[in-house]
Scaffold this active site. Structure first.
Site, mmCIF file in Angstrom:
data_model
loop_
_atom_site.group_PDB
_atom_site.id
_atom_site.type_symbol
_atom_site.label_atom_id
_atom_site.label_comp_id
_atom_site.label_asym_id
_atom_site.label_seq_id
_atom_site.Cartn_x
_atom_site.Cartn_y
_atom_site.Cartn_z
ATOM 1 N N ASP A 126 0.848 -1.292 -0.077
ATOM 2 C CA ASP A 126 0.080 0.169 0.095
ATOM 3 C C ASP A 126 0.779 1.267 -0.006
ATOM 4 O O ASP A 126 1.979 1.189 0.209
ATOM 5 C CB ASP A 126 -0.956 -0.037 1.210
ATOM 6 C CG ASP A 126 -2.231 0.566 0.835
ATOM 7 O OD1 ASP A 126 -2.273 1.420 0.075
ATOM 8 O OD2 ASP A 126 -3.208 0.294 1.749
ATOM 9 N N TRP A 127 0.228 2.339 -0.192
ATOM 10 C CA TRP A 127 1.060 3.554 -0.175
ATOM 11 C C TRP A 127 2.048 3.802 0.740
ATOM 12 O O TRP A 127 1.490 4.119 2.002
ATOM 13 C CB TRP A 127 0.010 5.073 -0.535
ATOM 14 C CG TRP A 127 0.751 6.225 -0.769
ATOM 15 C CD1 TRP A 127 1.300 7.106 -0.072
ATOM 16 C CD2 TRP A 127 0.374 6.732 -1.993
ATOM 17 N NE1 TRP A 127 1.687 8.052 -0.444
ATOM 18 C CE2 TRP A 127 1.128 7.956 -1.870
ATOM 19 C CE3 TRP A 127 -0.305 6.607 -3.198
ATOM 20 C CZ2 TRP A 127 1.174 8.899 -2.991
ATOM 21 C CZ3 TRP A 127 -0.152 7.723 -4.147
ATOM 22 C CH2 TRP A 127 0.509 8.756 -4.027
#
Length: 755
Positions: free
Chosen positions: A289-290
């Site tokens: 994820d980011w």
């Protein structure tokens, strides 16, 4: 020049011909030409190019345009994927650079968060789950893929299949709710819709099962927080939807932000390697994820960026989203011998494999002149999903509206809020295409509709609009109040401790109730909303979630009776925040609560003896039941369940059990009923939930019509993950219900005999 010409030729020829050109001798030497091609290509790549495939680069969701620095990175083979490139021209240019100017001409994947629609916006995923209709979910994902791929986007970070038992968590809006079976069905349907039956189709998108794992179990519903999940609970509840997605052929998984039992998911070798790779044999992409790789430093798990890169790489994470830990440190980790070239090659192979399956090597470009956005059939699909997603929670004979109604007061901050009805995660949605409830109601009822918002927006604290709203209400026959949450109040980083109607909405409803006019409350929100303060003052409640582009026509059809509500709750509905977490498939405890033992706080005698209150598991003020149970929803008709039969009272593991019942429409309206089957393993080596959803079927019956529903149960439905780490179906008695929701139903039982 010759190198560029060969590169161009490679991308217009079938893979089998390309293999011959790059040195592959004969198809008879391998059973899988794709794997052979990957191996040959890998042998030609430098270390820098291999590391480049692990990098996902891009911009924030609001930026447009690509820097010259990023273009040069593509030219050097140092990027494998892009996120949030919005311009079709930029996508085509970057792909051209990758294919024609990078050392080995490896195409890029362009990704975007296409969660519940690209341009045509469907209801939020929690609303889609309320339809209990996987076919519609698949259709919606197909529409999203067609629209997004027409602009060059071929990878979406959906479906989100986290089990969500806490409505305070903002991202419950992106989930399918609290149940692993329902979530599995909806998640697999979304995967099929995004990817179609052939991932290489130009209008297919690679789907991504997220967030792996336990993100929905964050403590207190606070986003990004710690998750503590026992091993049996992990396998019996949280992993099940992800296994279903893997079985459906999902192309990628995303590691979650949270830690699981002390180890951040992006560096969790047990989850990413042992379960996903070794046990499930997943061979696609695992993407972070980011910034979740470098956030392992803030977690207190990795001392610095280099150690974060090492932990993620060792655990089995392939592609790093936006952060630079792999790019800055992987080469040094390999030189030091802490990571091997074989480990790096494994990650590159996983990425190249998906690019091959997507057909990007043969068809890296897209047609920028496609005209598919907001197609009529897309809007119709969005409307139908919105209709089937809405849940009628209460109806004191006020709905559907009479065709003779001459004066309708439309009030509330969300009656005419085209952006807010779209909901969370709609980066590409355009409010100019939204059809609001006010617009649609005026189109149907004309001058009978009188409008006063009363509040400018959902959080509005001003009462200056109350006077005009009450004036309109007093002259009406019925009040339609459109309340709820603005879109920004749910989604990532938007957890709420108080999940009642925000702003002064409750105050306005209290004032409207004093007019004596019947009130229909239509709620648009990204989560369940506690209604205890106002439920007695409204005559009907239609929960619409955030319904998307076609909210207005869908609401109008339901309020007018053109359609009968058929949505069912994918979550248990709390009376108050104090009941959270509350979910239907809980454990019994040693002192389960019941109606006989419960004593409400207001009914306790003064100076009562200490042990006079039943001594069971409940709250004195809110009891032990939710306001509305999982699977609940009303229609404009009534249904009767009868004649439960079970094919055998004793079965062996190899047998198939058939559980049947008759369902009859006893009302006056054609309507849909969601027939649900629940099981309970009465006694086990580990305690089992009081009920578990195992099947459901959607019936559409005319007045007086009946149908026989047959559910087939096999050993697979009876197994669970025990304390020894084994999947077992233990001998003993099972209860079974065919029901309209998790609280009611026809009950029977059978016994499993293990030989």
């Amino acid at each position: 020049m010759k190198k560029q010409l060969v590169s161009k030729l490679l991308f217009i020829l079938p893979v089998s011909i390309m293999l011959t050109m790059v040195g592959w001798q004969t198809p008879s030497e391998t059973n899988d030409p794709d794997e052979e091609y990957i191996s040959v290509l890998l042998s030609k790549m430098t270390l820098q190019e291999k590391l480049g495939q692990l990098n996902q680069r891009g911009t924030s969701s609001r930026e447009n345009g690509i820097s010259e620095e990023l273009k040069q990175m593509v030219r050097d083979g140092r990027v494998g994927s892009f996120l949030n490139v919005q311009s079709k021209e930029s996508i085509l240019e970057l792909q051209r650079i990758a294919v024609e100017e990078s050392p080995n001409g490896i195409p890029l994947i362009f990704a975007r968060d296409v969660i519940h629609g690209f341009k045509t916006i469907f209801p939020i995923p929690l609303g889609q789950a309320a339809s209990w209709n996987p076919d519609l979910v698949e259709q919606g994902a197909r529409v999203s893929a067609i629209e997004a791929s027409s602009t060059g986007i071929r990878w979406t970070f959906a479906p989100m299949i986290d089990i969500a038992r806490d409505p305070r968590w903002g991202r419950i809006a992106e989930s399918s709710g609290e149940d692993p079976y329902l979530t599995s069905m909806m998640g697999a349907a979304a995967v099929r819709g995004f990817q179609s039956d052939d991932l290489s189709n130009p209008n297919s998108m690679a789907a991504c099962a997220k967030h792996f794992i336990g993100y929905g179990a964050a403590e207190g519903g606070r986003d990004y927080n710690t998750a503590v999940i026992s091993e049996p609970l992990l396998h019996n509840v949280y992993l099940k939807p992800f296994k279903a997605a893997a079985d459906a052929g999902v192309a990628s998984f995303m590691s979650s932000f949270n830690e699981v039992n002390g180890v951040p998911a992006s560096g969790n070798e047990y989850v990413l390697r042992q379960i996903l790779r070794d046990d499930w044999k997943f061979d696609g992409i695992v993407v972070s994820d980011w910034n979740s790789v470098t956030e392992m430093i803030a977690h207190g798990y990795s001392a610095n960026e280099k150690e974060a890169a090492y932990s993620a790489a060792r655990a089995g994470l392939d592609m790093e989203m936006t952060s630079h830990a792999y790019e800055n440190n992987m080469k040094q980790l390999i030189n030091e011998g802490r990571l091997s070239m074989e480990q790096l090659d494994e990650k590159v192979k996983n990425i190249l494999r998906i690019k091959l399956r997507m057909g990007l090597f043969e068809s890296p470009y897209f047609d920028p002149n496609q005209d598919v956005l907001y197609a009529e059939e897309h809007l119709e699909a969005a409307k139908e999903m919105a209709i089937q997603s809405m849940v009628l929670l209460k109806n004191e004979s006020v709905l559907p509206l009479s065709s003779e109604t001459k004066n309708i007061a439309v009030i509330g901050p969300l009656a005419n809020a085209p952006r807010e009805q779209l909901g969370t995660w709609i980066f590409d949605g355009d409010e100019k295409h939204s059809v609001t409830p006010l617009t649609s109601l005026k189109g149907k009822y004309g001058e009978a509709v009188k409008y006063a918002s009363g509040l400018a927006y959902s959080r509005d604290q001003s009462t200056s609009g109350f006077k005009s709203a009450i004036k309109v209400a007093k002259s009406s026959e019925v009040i339609l109040f459109f309340g709820g949450e603005e879109a920004i109040l749910s989604g990532e980083a938007h957890s709420r401790a108080d999940i009642s109607l925000p702003g002064r909405q409750e105050d306005l409803i209290h004032e409207l109730a004093r007019t004596g006019k019947p009130i229909v409350l239509v709620v648009m929100a990204g989560r369940p909303i506690t209604l205890g303060n106002i439920i007695e003052e409204v005559d009907a409640v239609l929960f619409a979630w955030h319904p998307g582009t076609m909210a207005g026509p869908a609401v109008t059809d339901l309020l007018s009776g053109e359609a009968s509500p058929s949505g069912r709750l994918p979550v248990s509905w709390p009376k108050s925040v104090g009941q959270i977490p509350i979910y239907y498939n809980h454990k019994s405890t040693g002192r389960p609560a019941n109606e006989e033992s419960f004593v409400h706080i207001d009914d306790i005698p003064l100076h009562a003896w200490q042990s006079s209150l039943g001594n069971t598991s409940h709250y004195l003020d809110e009891g032990f039941e939710p306001m509305y149970p999982f699977g609940y929803g009303l229609t404009y008709s009534q249904f009767e369940y009868s004649d439960l039969t079970i094919s055998d009272d004793r079965i062996k593991p190899a047998d198939t059990l058939v559980v049947s019942a008759t369902v009859r429409n006893t009302g006056d309206v054609k309507a849909a009923e969601i027939v649900q089957l629940y099981l309970q393993d009465r006694f086990g080596s580990l305690t089992r939930p009081v009920k578990e959803l195992k099947r459901f079927e959607r019936l559409i019956l005319n007045p007086g019509q009946q149908a026989r529903v047959d559910f087939r149960i096999t050993q697979k439905d009876l197994i669970f993950y025990n304390a020894s780490g084994d999947w077992v179906a233990e001998s003993g008695v099972f209860k079974v219900w065919i029901a309209e929701n998790a609280k009611s139903g026809l009950e029977g039982e059978f016994e499993l005999l293990n030989e």
